[in-house]
Design a protein around this motif. Structure first.
Motif, PDB file in Angstrom:
ATOM      1  N   GLY A 238     -61.216  18.073  72.454  1.00 46.30           N
ATOM      2  CA  GLY A 238     -61.574  16.552  72.304  1.00 46.30           C
ATOM      3  C   GLY A 238     -60.664  16.056  71.002  1.00 46.30           C
ATOM      4  N   PHE A 239     -60.297  15.556  70.438  1.00 47.34           N
ATOM      5  CA  PHE A 239     -59.874  15.255  69.288  1.00 47.34           C
ATOM      6  C   PHE A 239     -60.824  14.520  67.980  1.00 47.34           C
ATOM      7  CE2 PHE A 239     -57.344  13.465  66.314  1.00 47.34           C
ATOM      8  CZ  PHE A 239     -56.110  14.914  65.472  1.00 47.34           C
ATOM      9  N   GLU A 240     -60.978  14.386  67.079  1.00 46.57           N
ATOM     10  CA  GLU A 240     -61.486  14.357  66.329  1.00 46.57           C
ATOM     11  C   GLU A 240     -60.788  13.576  64.493  1.00 46.57           C
ATOM     12  OE1 GLU A 240     -64.363  11.893  65.863  1.00 46.57           O
ATOM     13  OE2 GLU A 240     -65.507  12.462  67.920  1.00 46.57           O
ATOM     14  N   ALA A 241     -60.700  11.885  64.640  1.00 47.38           N
ATOM     15  CA  ALA A 241     -59.877  12.220  62.883  1.00 47.38           C
ATOM     16  C   ALA A 241     -61.151  11.638  61.659  1.00 47.38           C
ATOM     17  CB  ALA A 241     -59.229  10.977  62.910  1.00 47.38           C
ATOM     18  N   PRO A 242     -60.222  12.845  60.684  1.00 47.92           N
ATOM     19  CA  PRO A 242     -61.665  12.679  59.853  1.00 47.92           C
ATOM     20  C   PRO A 242     -61.498  11.612  58.601  1.00 47.92           C
ATOM     21  CG  PRO A 242     -59.300  13.869  59.099  1.00 47.92           C
ATOM     22  CD  PRO A 242     -59.145  13.372  60.501  1.00 47.92           C
ATOM     23  N   HIS A 243     -60.652  10.285  58.919  1.00 49.84           N
ATOM     24  CA  HIS A 243     -60.866   9.360  57.942  1.00 49.84           C
ATOM     25  C   HIS A 243     -60.596   8.328  58.104  1.00 49.84           C
ATOM     26  CE1 HIS A 243     -61.332   7.313  54.235  1.00 49.84           C
ATOM     27  NE2 HIS A 243     -60.248   6.993  54.481  1.00 49.84           N
ATOM     28  N   THR A 255     -55.816  12.306  59.840  1.00 53.92           N
ATOM     29  CA  THR A 255     -55.336  13.432  60.321  1.00 53.92           C
ATOM     30  C   THR A 255     -55.617  15.264  59.546  1.00 53.92           C
ATOM     31  OG1 THR A 255     -53.681  13.702  61.077  1.00 53.92           O
ATOM     32  CG2 THR A 255     -54.646  12.061  62.059  1.00 53.92           C
ATOM     33  N   SER A 256     -56.160  15.705  60.185  1.00 51.45           N
ATOM     34  CA  SER A 256     -55.737  16.977  59.692  1.00 51.45           C
ATOM     35  C   SER A 256     -55.287  18.116  60.322  1.00 51.45           C
ATOM     36  CB  SER A 256     -57.225  17.195  58.823  1.00 51.45           C
ATOM     37  OG  SER A 256     -58.424  17.634  59.288  1.00 51.45           O
ATOM     38  N   PHE A 280     -44.348  17.853  64.116  1.00 51.85           N
ATOM     39  CA  PHE A 280     -45.079  17.915  62.594  1.00 51.85           C
ATOM     40  C   PHE A 280     -44.316  17.945  61.730  1.00 51.85           C
ATOM     41  CE2 PHE A 280     -49.208  19.115  65.125  1.00 51.85           C
ATOM     42  CZ  PHE A 280     -49.445  18.108  65.950  1.00 51.85           C
ATOM     43  N   GLY A 281     -43.078  18.373  62.035  1.00 49.03           N
ATOM     44  CA  GLY A 281     -41.680  17.904  60.847  1.00 49.03           C
ATOM     45  C   GLY A 281     -41.485  19.359  60.244  1.00 49.03           C
ATOM     46  N   PRO A 282     -41.090  19.635  59.163  1.00 53.95           N
ATOM     47  CA  PRO A 282     -39.709  20.429  59.069  1.00 53.95           C
ATOM     48  C   PRO A 282     -41.013  21.419  57.707  1.00 53.95           C
ATOM     49  CG  PRO A 282     -38.482  19.500  58.408  1.00 53.95           C
ATOM     50  CD  PRO A 282     -39.439  18.388  58.926  1.00 53.95           C
ATOM     51  N   HIS A 302     -57.282  19.243  54.321  1.00 53.98           N
ATOM     52  CA  HIS A 302     -56.023  20.198  54.970  1.00 53.98           C
ATOM     53  C   HIS A 302     -55.762  19.404  55.433  1.00 53.98           C
ATOM     54  CE1 HIS A 302     -58.666  24.469  54.951  1.00 53.98           C
ATOM     55  NE2 HIS A 302     -59.519  23.692  55.108  1.00 53.98           N
ATOM     56  N   TRP A 303     -55.788  17.695  54.835  1.00 56.42           N
ATOM     57  CA  TRP A 303     -55.044  16.674  55.089  1.00 56.42           C
ATOM     58  C   TRP A 303     -53.647  17.066  55.798  1.00 56.42           C
ATOM     59  CZ3 TRP A 303     -50.614  14.329  52.115  1.00 56.42           C
ATOM     60  CH2 TRP A 303     -49.999  13.433  52.867  1.00 56.42           C
TER      61      TRP A 303
END
Ligand code: FES
Ligand code: FE2
Length: 423
Positions: A238-243, A255-256, A280-282, A302-303
């Motif tokens: 599962g996933f958890e967002a930190p803020h 997300t981190s 997630f980009g370059p 780890h933002w």
């Protein structure tokens, strides 16, 4: 800036007690009457982002925008003194649409010194004033200075152009955006001018797609094939967002995560290694300075990314590795909307940088299609009313809960105001 650390006990949702924890109704996404109420209460009263200053780079640069939800077509133009203004795209003679090219319903952009109506040739300057009336002497006491284009309130924040259709907006744009969003004003948006734009007409209510981008509960399931084998193993838990943070009708989630290239078994497609880029980009970060004002308001370790949702229909997603995305959702009926997504990077200076950006763009498109592909089914399911009106939302769906609550509050407040005015 207030911080909102997750409490040691309880949940994010309980921490923001005013949003409640009960089941929610999705009637606001399937009711034609509610949509009509939203048009008046929200799309004709809030600040709406219609573009960026780079879209009108020089004096005379303009673009038109069709905003069905506000029953409006507008012209956004940079005037002689450099100021960006907005006008209703309507000729003051007999109401013809003023600026269009091949088809009146299609948005256009360009550059000019004068707007000329295709019907009888009235002309308007860049500041909206009427400068020419064909056979003016045949009119009866016509004063051209009373017949300039109808203005629309237009303000610019951090390079983003917003309009407001209210006769008198309740708040200035700055006040409306509130402290959480305003803190982003110092972010170097003006340096990220290389953009890739998408638009799609989707047969679901605008809020249903917006919901899909404001929770990550679905990510390990819907986007499982996007994950690398190693990440898939982690995501199974599962996933958890930190803020999470709320501010008035606006909201954000951070997300981190470790940079993709440091993961073991760290890619899914060989093109990611070849271009040093991905979803997630370059991987190679441009130098945007040490501080990115307004980002990572929770100060998390780890933002990786912030997703700011600016009420009603705009999202800005800022990535730690030096790029951002903007989404807007424009309702076209109670069960359809036009989605616009743009990715912004610093202008590429080498072919390698360009290839990295394009890889991120292609990956984004695949990812967004996975979300968009499901939504028609959601709309149909909701419209069947088979499951009644009470849908449970979990703690990770806090922003979904807050969004629908905010929409409901704006509609209700406007209804009460209108009833009061009639009494
Ligand atoms: S409607 Fe525009 S000039 Fe007549
Ligand atoms: Fe998604």
């Amino acid at each position: 800036m207030a911080r909102y650390p997750k409490p040691a006990e309880g949940s994010w949702t309980e921490h923001f007690s005013h949003v409640g924890t009960g089941v929610v109704s999705y009637e606001d996404c399937i009711s034609p009457e509610f949509y009509e109420a939203e048009r008046e209460a929200i799309f004709r009263r809030t600040w709406l982002n219609v573009g960026r200053v780079e879209d009108v780079p020089r004096v005379g640069s303009y673009f038109t925008k069709e905003i069905e939800a506000a029953k409006a077509s507008i012209i956004v133009v940079r005037g002689q003194e450099g100021r960006v203004r907005a006008f209703h795209n309507v000729c003051r003679h007999r109401g013809n649409k003023l600026v269009w090219n091949d088809f009146p319903q299609e948005e256009v952009k360009g550059s000019c010194r004068t707007f000329t109506c295709k019907y009888h040739g009235w002309r308007y300057a860049l500041d909206g004033s009427c400068t020419f009336v064909q056979q003016e002497e045949e009119f009866f006491g016509l004063d051209r200075s009373d017949h300039g284009l109808a203005p629309v309130h237009c303000e610019v924040w951090a390079g983003f152009i917003f309009v407001n259709f209210a006769r008198e907006p309740q708040q200035s744009l700055r006040e409306y955006l509130g402290p959480m969003v305003s803190e982003l004003a110092g972010y170097p948006f003006e340096r990220l001018t290389e953009h890739y734009d998408f638009r799609a007409d989707i047969n679901c209510n605008w809020k249903i797609f917006l919901d899909a981008f404001q929770e990550y509960y679905h990510v390990p399931v819907l986007h499982s094939q996007e994950a690398t084998p190693a990440a898939r193993h982690l995501m199974a838990a599962g996933f958890e967002a930190p803020h999470y943070q709320l501010d008035g009708p606006h909201r954000m989630v951070s997300t981190s995560g470790a940079p993709r290239q440091t993961w073991p078994e760290n890619y899914q497609y060989p093109i990611e290694i070849a271009t040093r880029s991905g979803l997630f980009g370059p991987w190679d970060k441009p130098d945007l300075g040490d501080r990115l004002p307004g980002t990572n308001p929770g100060g998390i370790r780890h933002w990786q990314m912030d997703n700011f949702q600016i009420f009603p229909n705009m999202e800005i997603l800022i990535w730690e590795n030096g790029w951002y995305m903007k989404y807007t959702y424009w309702p076209t009926s109670y069960n359809s909307h036009r989605y616009e997504g743009s990715l912004y990077f610093p202008p590429a200076t080498t072919a390698t940088e360009r290839a990295a950006q394009e890889c991120a763009v292609v990956m984004f498109k695949e990812f967004a299609l996975q979300d968009a592909g499901m939504l028609v089914g959601t709309q149909q399911g909701l419209e069947s009313r088979a499951c009644g009106d009470d849908f449970p939302l979990n703690d990770q769906e806090l922003l979904v809960r807050h969004f629908h609550k905010s929409v409901g509050e704006w509609v209700e407040e406007y209804r009460l105001k209108s009833e009061g005015a009639l009494r």
